[in-house]
Every structure is written in structure tokens, then in C-alpha cells.
Design an enzyme around this catalytic site. Structure first.
Site, short mmCIF file in Angstrom:
data_model
loop_
_atom_site.label_atom_id
_atom_site.label_comp_id
_atom_site.label_asym_id
_atom_site.label_seq_id
_atom_site.Cartn_x
_atom_site.Cartn_y
_atom_site.Cartn_z
CE LYS A 159 -4.11 1.77 2.35
NZ LYS A 159 -4.99 2.00 1.21
C1 LIG Z 1 -6.55 0.11 -4.03
C2 LIG Z 1 -7.27 -0.41 -2.85
N1 LIG Z 1 -7.83 -1.63 -2.91
C3 LIG Z 1 -8.49 -2.16 -1.87
C4 LIG Z 1 -8.63 -1.46 -0.70
C5 LIG Z 1 -9.37 -2.08 0.46
O1 LIG Z 1 -8.46 -2.47 1.45
P1 LIG Z 1 -8.90 -2.51 2.97
O2 LIG Z 1 -10.12 -3.34 3.04
O3 LIG Z 1 -7.75 -3.13 3.67
O4 LIG Z 1 -9.16 -1.12 3.38
C6 LIG Z 1 -8.06 -0.20 -0.57
C7 LIG Z 1 -8.17 0.55 0.67
O5 LIG Z 1 -7.23 0.73 1.35
C8 LIG Z 1 -7.36 0.34 -1.67
O6 LIG Z 1 -6.81 1.55 -1.60
#
Ligand SMILES: Cc1ncc(COP(=O)(O)O)c(C=O)c1O
Length: 324
Positions: A159
Site C-alpha cells: 500500500k
Molecule cells: C486500491 C485499494 N484496494 C483495496 C482497498 C481495500 O483495502 P482494505 O479493506 O484493507 O481497506 C483499498 C483501501 O485501502 C485500496 O486503496
């Protein structure tokens, strides 16, 4: 949502006022996108405030840092304690939390290694990310002309803020085209995910979601949905999905910390199913909100209670979607 401009920010071990939380313009992160971050929520539950999946988020943060060779001076446990302290310092019963590790000020050049790894934690109140009606009515989305990064370019499992340049292109195209969100395909033309949320489809009562190898962030809400769906006795399949699968789905929904569980009612102006939140989406959404509000037992150990100074529970919060 605009910031109130108040509150406390954690910066490299110190809690400072919101207005004083600044870094130098020559910091590496400003020029080369050298940061990794997390987004998690603290919910108001029937038993008091509680983080949802704190450990999983902090693990992913440190995984992201490892991929980008960022060694932070605080280990995961210590930084996790800092997250708890920051939420307590802000006195918010429910909030969104953004821990960030970034390359700071030293020299400018692409090589990030000489620049220090610094950490910060910001918290704020962030309600329905896609609008107040989205959780019930669903959202209208498009398939983006931008694809997610190809394998071995930008690591999708990290991330990293750099990935959000791609997300911003997807989001801007969607919004300027009159949609709420955009869904990206991966470099093979398979369904991947939204600009900041994972994607789920339902067909004949089976739940489908693209696998991690389809350039998706391994979402923690995604993982929770897979577990909650299994608890509900629903079949779940992680598999590559062709673009057209979404047009013929009975239901579709997004999952993510910001969007929580948000139904999708149309894609490229093709109505999904009946155009209303479908029964499987409603069941998963209910199970999710029951879980995060403490209405059901914490059978997976996903909630971390936190004492917020000055807060006393007078009455249990209402379960948001009980009527659905
Ligand atoms: C690109 C992306 N995909 C998926 C998610 C969902 O991830 P999470 O459920 O851990 O927030 C996020 C959010 O952070 C994101 O930025």
C-alpha cells in the site's frame, strides 16, 4: 469531507497540534512518492470503542515497508501502541486512522536509501466515503480506461502512495464522466478492483472476487468478507474474472475500510441485477456492520477495544442496517 483543522497528530514519537504537523518541502516523499500507509477504522461498538483488525492493518503496513526496503526505528508493536495513543489523544469515539511511513529530508535524488524513514499518524472522522445514500442505494460506476499496474512494475500488495497516482487517474476519469467510482482491469484485461476498494460479484448465490494476482491490494475488508460469507454458509470463489462477468452479475459490491460494504447498482450504465442492493450483498453488509458495532460476538478476534478518555457509554449505538 473537509478537515476541521483541529486535533492531534503523532509525528515521530511526539503528539503535536494539527496545525504543526508539517514536513520539509525537500523531503524525498514529496518528490518521489516514497511512502507506505494504512487506513483503518476505530468503531463505536456496543461495548465501547474498538479498532477493526488493527493487527492485520499494522502487519500490512510493515509488509509494505519491507517491500520498499524501509526500516523504521519503531517496531510493529511500538508503532501499534502509537496508533492507540493517537486515537486516545484525539478523544474520538469512532474515527479513521492513517499511519504513514515516509522517506524524509536528507538529499534529493531518486535513491531513497540515504533518506530517513519517518512515521506519522493522523486520525479524523470519516463517514460514508461514497456519499450518504451509497450504503443503501448503491453506486453507479464505470470500467476505467486506465488499467492497474502490470506485474513487476508497482507491487500491488504494497500500500504505497505511488500506487495512488494510478488510483487518482481512475477516480478522476470516473467522477468527470458522471460516475461515483471506477473499476480497473488488470494488465490482462481481467477485473481487478476499484480506485480504493476491492470488488465482489454475485451470480447464482456464489460470491466471486479477483485473486491477489489480479493486481489487487490484499484488502482487509476483502478478507473479512470472505470469512463472513463463509460464516453465512455462502460459497466464495477467488478467481480471475473477465470484464463482462460484472455486466451479467446478479449483484456486485465494493469492500474496503473507507467504503465498508457498498453495493454497485450499475456499471457503464448497465444495471446490475435489479439495480437495488441484492440479498447476498445485504446479508454480507449486515454481517459486517453487526460485527464492527459489536452486535455479534467477536468470534474471529478482529476487535481491539480502546479506552477513550472522557467517553462513557450511555447507550448502545444502533446497528446501522438492521432494517435492510
Ligand atoms: C486500491 C485499494 N484496494 C483495496 C482497498 C481495500 O483495502 P482494505 O479493506 O484493507 O481497506 C483499498 C483501501 O485501502 C485500496 O486503496
Amino acid at each position: 469531507m473537509s478537515f476541521t483543522g483541529t486535533g492531534k497528530v503523532w509525528m515521530n514519537g511526539k503528539i503535536v497540534d494539527w496545525a504543526d504537523a508539517s514536513i520539509h518541502i525537500a523531503s524525498h516523499v514529496i518528490h518521489y512518492g516514497s511512502a507506505v500507509f494504512e487506513g483503518l477504522r476505530c468503531y463505536q461498538t456496543q461495548q465501547g470503542s474498538a479498532f477493526f483488525r488493527l493487527d492485520a492493518h499494522m502487519r500490512r503496513l510493515y509488509d509494505s515497508a519491507r517491500i520498499y526496503r524501509m526500516d523504521y526505528g519503531l517496531d510493529r508493536d511500538a508503532f501499534t501502541r502509537a496508533v492507540v495513543e493517537t486515537v486516545q489523544a484525539n478523544g474520538l469515539e469512532a474515527c479513521y486512522i492513517r499511519p504513514v511511513l515516509y522517506r524524509g529530508y536528507h538529499t534529493l535524488g531518486i535513491n531513497p536509501l540515504p533518506c530517513p524513514v519517518e512515521g506519522t499518524i493522523i486520525v479524523w472522522q470519516w463517514d460514508a466515503y461514497l456519499g450518504t445514500n451509497a450504503l443503501e442505494q448503491g453506486v453507479d460506476v464505470c470500467v476505467s480506461s486506465w488499467t492497474r499496474s502490470a506485474p513487476n512494475t508497482f507491487p500491488a500488495m504494497a500500500k504505497s502512495v505511488a500506487n495512488y497516482a494510478n488510483s487518482s487517474l481512475i477516480k478522476m476519469e470516473a467522477v468527470l464522466g458522471g460516475y461515483t467510482e471506477g473499476i480497473a482491469l488488470d494488465s490482462n484485461g481481467r477485473l481487478s478492483e476499484g480506485s480504493g476498494q476491492n470488488l465482489f460479484l454475485v451470480r447464482d448465490d456464489v460470491i466471486y472476487t479477483p485473486p491477489i494476482a489480479s493486481s489487487v491490494l490484499p484488502g482487509i475488508t476483502r478478507d473479512s468478507v470472505l470469512a463472513l460469507a463463509q460464516d453465512l454458509g455462502l460459497q466464495v470463489r477467488e478467481q480471475e474474472l473477465p470484464r463482462e462477468m460484472i455486466y451479467v452479475a446478479d449483484e456486485a459490491f465494493f469492500a474496503g475500510t473507507a467504503v465498508e460494504i457498498t453495493p454497485i447498482r450499475s456499471v457503464d450504465r448497465i444495471t446490475i441485477g435489479s439495480g437495488k442492493r441484492g440479498p447476498v450483498t445485504a446479508a454480507v453488509q449486515q454481517a459486517f456492520f453487526d460485527y464492527v458495532t459489536g452486535a455479534t460476538p467477536d468470534r474471529h478476534g478482529w476487535l481491539t477495544p480502546v479506552e477513550i478518555p472522557g467517553m462513557r457509554r450511555e447507550k448502545a449505538p444502533e446497528v446501522v442496517l438492521r432494517k435492510a
